[in-house]
Design a protein around this motif. Structure first.
Motif, PDB file in Angstrom:
ATOM      1  N   ARG A   1       0.867  -1.183   0.000  1.00  0.00           N
ATOM      2  CA  ARG A   1       0.000   0.000   0.000  1.00  0.00           C
ATOM      3  C   ARG A   1       0.897   1.224   0.000  1.00  0.00           C
ATOM      4  O   ARG A   1       1.763   1.365   0.859  1.00  0.00           O
ATOM      5  N   ALA A   2       0.701   2.081  -0.979  1.00  0.00           N
ATOM      6  CA  ALA A   2       1.569   3.247  -1.094  1.00  0.00           C
ATOM      7  C   ALA A   2       0.875   4.362  -1.855  1.00  0.00           C
ATOM      8  O   ALA A   2      -0.052   4.129  -2.623  1.00  0.00           O
ATOM      9  N   VAL A   3       1.356   5.566  -1.619  1.00  0.00           N
ATOM     10  CA  VAL A   3       0.953   6.750  -2.369  1.00  0.00           C
ATOM     11  C   VAL A   3       2.236   7.505  -2.679  1.00  0.00           C
ATOM     12  O   VAL A   3       3.067   7.711  -1.800  1.00  0.00           O
ATOM     13  N   GLY A   4       2.400   7.879  -3.930  1.00  0.00           N
ATOM     14  CA  GLY A   4       3.568   8.659  -4.313  1.00  0.00           C
ATOM     15  C   GLY A   4       3.161   9.760  -5.275  1.00  0.00           C
ATOM     16  O   GLY A   4       2.157   9.630  -5.971  1.00  0.00           O
ATOM     17  N   TRP A   5       3.908  10.838  -5.294  1.00  0.00           N
ATOM     18  CA  TRP A   5       3.607  11.915  -6.224  1.00  0.00           C
ATOM     19  C   TRP A   5       4.883  12.696  -6.506  1.00  0.00           C
ATOM     20  O   TRP A   5       5.850  12.631  -5.761  1.00  0.00           O
ATOM     21  N   ALA A   6       4.840  13.413  -7.604  1.00  0.00           N
ATOM     22  CA  ALA A   6       5.939  14.305  -7.976  1.00  0.00           C
ATOM     23  C   ALA A   6       5.331  15.646  -8.343  1.00  0.00           C
ATOM     24  O   ALA A   6       4.257  15.714  -8.930  1.00  0.00           O
ATOM     25  N   ALA A   7       6.029  16.721  -7.967  1.00  0.00           N
ATOM     26  CA  ALA A   7       5.500  18.062  -8.196  1.00  0.00           C
ATOM     27  C   ALA A   7       6.616  18.994  -8.618  1.00  0.00           C
ATOM     28  O   ALA A   7       7.778  18.760  -8.292  1.00  0.00           O
ATOM     29  N   PHE A   8       6.249  20.037  -9.339  1.00  0.00           N
ATOM     30  CA  PHE A   8       7.221  21.033  -9.770  1.00  0.00           C
ATOM     31  C   PHE A   8       7.757  21.832  -8.604  1.00  0.00           C
ATOM     32  O   PHE A   8       8.919  22.177  -8.559  1.00  0.00           O
TER      33      PHE A   8
ATOM     34  N   HIS B   1      -2.088  21.968  -9.437  1.00  0.00           N
ATOM     35  CA  HIS B   1      -1.493  22.271 -10.746  1.00  0.00           C
ATOM     36  C   HIS B   1       0.017  22.063 -10.762  1.00  0.00           C
ATOM     37  O   HIS B   1       0.634  21.992 -11.820  1.00  0.00           O
ATOM     38  N   GLN B   2       0.640  21.937  -9.588  1.00  0.00           N
ATOM     39  CA  GLN B   2       2.082  21.710  -9.509  1.00  0.00           C
ATOM     40  C   GLN B   2       2.435  20.224  -9.485  1.00  0.00           C
ATOM     41  O   GLN B   2       3.581  19.853  -9.691  1.00  0.00           O
ATOM     42  N   VAL B   3       1.458  19.376  -9.235  1.00  0.00           N
ATOM     43  CA  VAL B   3       1.676  17.928  -9.194  1.00  0.00           C
ATOM     44  C   VAL B   3       1.572  17.401 -10.616  1.00  0.00           C
ATOM     45  O   VAL B   3       0.568  17.596 -11.286  1.00  0.00           O
ATOM     46  N   TYR B   4       2.636  16.746 -11.094  1.00  0.00           N
ATOM     47  CA  TYR B   4       2.600  16.246 -12.470  1.00  0.00           C
ATOM     48  C   TYR B   4       2.570  14.729 -12.560  1.00  0.00           C
ATOM     49  O   TYR B   4       2.491  14.162 -13.644  1.00  0.00           O
ATOM     50  N   GLY B   5       2.591  14.047 -11.440  1.00  0.00           N
ATOM     51  CA  GLY B   5       2.504  12.598 -11.483  1.00  0.00           C
ATOM     52  C   GLY B   5       2.112  12.048 -10.135  1.00  0.00           C
ATOM     53  O   GLY B   5       2.347  12.672  -9.098  1.00  0.00           O
ATOM     54  N   TYR B   6       1.472  10.876 -10.166  1.00  0.00           N
ATOM     55  CA  TYR B   6       1.089  10.237  -8.919  1.00  0.00           C
ATOM     56  C   TYR B   6       0.876   8.747  -9.134  1.00  0.00           C
ATOM     57  O   TYR B   6       0.696   8.280 -10.254  1.00  0.00           O
ATOM     58  N   CYS B   7       0.911   8.027  -8.027  1.00  0.00           N
ATOM     59  CA  CYS B   7       0.547   6.623  -8.038  1.00  0.00           C
ATOM     60  C   CYS B   7      -0.077   6.286  -6.699  1.00  0.00           C
ATOM     61  O   CYS B   7       0.243   6.894  -5.684  1.00  0.00           O
TER      62      CYS B   7
ATOM     63  N   VAL C   1       1.208  10.227 -15.199  1.00  0.00           N
ATOM     64  CA  VAL C   1       2.129  11.348 -15.363  1.00  0.00           C
ATOM     65  C   VAL C   1       1.519  12.278 -16.402  1.00  0.00           C
ATOM     66  O   VAL C   1       1.091  11.840 -17.460  1.00  0.00           O
ATOM     67  N   GLU C   2       1.466  13.555 -16.088  1.00  0.00           N
ATOM     68  CA  GLU C   2       0.863  14.550 -16.985  1.00  0.00           C
ATOM     69  C   GLU C   2       1.820  15.719 -17.160  1.00  0.00           C
ATOM     70  O   GLU C   2       2.282  16.288 -16.182  1.00  0.00           O
ATOM     71  N   TRP C   3       2.106  16.060 -18.411  1.00  0.00           N
ATOM     72  CA  TRP C   3       3.003  17.188 -18.687  1.00  0.00           C
ATOM     73  C   TRP C   3       2.280  18.393 -19.261  1.00  0.00           C
ATOM     74  O   TRP C   3       2.849  19.472 -19.359  1.00  0.00           O
TER      75      TRP C   3
END
Length: 99
Positions: A22-29, A45-51, A59-61
């Motif tokens: 069980r996990a949550v991850g994200w990436a943001a500018f 709007h600063q988050v460009y990816g998650y799982c 992932v959204e660019w």
């Protein structure tokens, strides 16, 4: 490295994070440093990816998409998954202390 290869690499890394636990991850500018703002409408709007566990990593660019209502809704769902994961962890910690 092209943006497509970066997207593919990011998805692979996210899948590795959420595939077996069980996990949550994200990436943001830009980082947010207050817990209350993590994955909120203010910073969506600063988050460009998650799982999250059980879904395909995203992932959204496209900056237009990142500023859209649908993306804010998706990020709110990720925040809900994070809150649920943290709540379950806290319950487990309390249970471990009483056993």
């Amino acid at each position: 490295m092209t943006s497509r290869s970066i997207c593919a690499s990011t998805r692979e890394q996210y899948f590795g994070v959420s595939a077996h636990t069980r996990a949550v991850g994200w990436a943001a500018f830009e980082g947010t440093f207050h817990y209350d703002e993590l994955l909120s409408d203010v910073v969506a709007h600063q988050v460009y990816g998650y799982c999250t566990t059980g879904i395909e990593p995203v992932v959204e660019w496209d900056t237009v998409a990142l500023r859209g209502e649908e993306w804010r809704h998706r990020i709110a769902e990720v925040r809900a998954a994070l809150d649920a994961l943290l709540s379950a962890s806290e319950i487990q910690d309390r249970k471990s202390r009483t056993d």
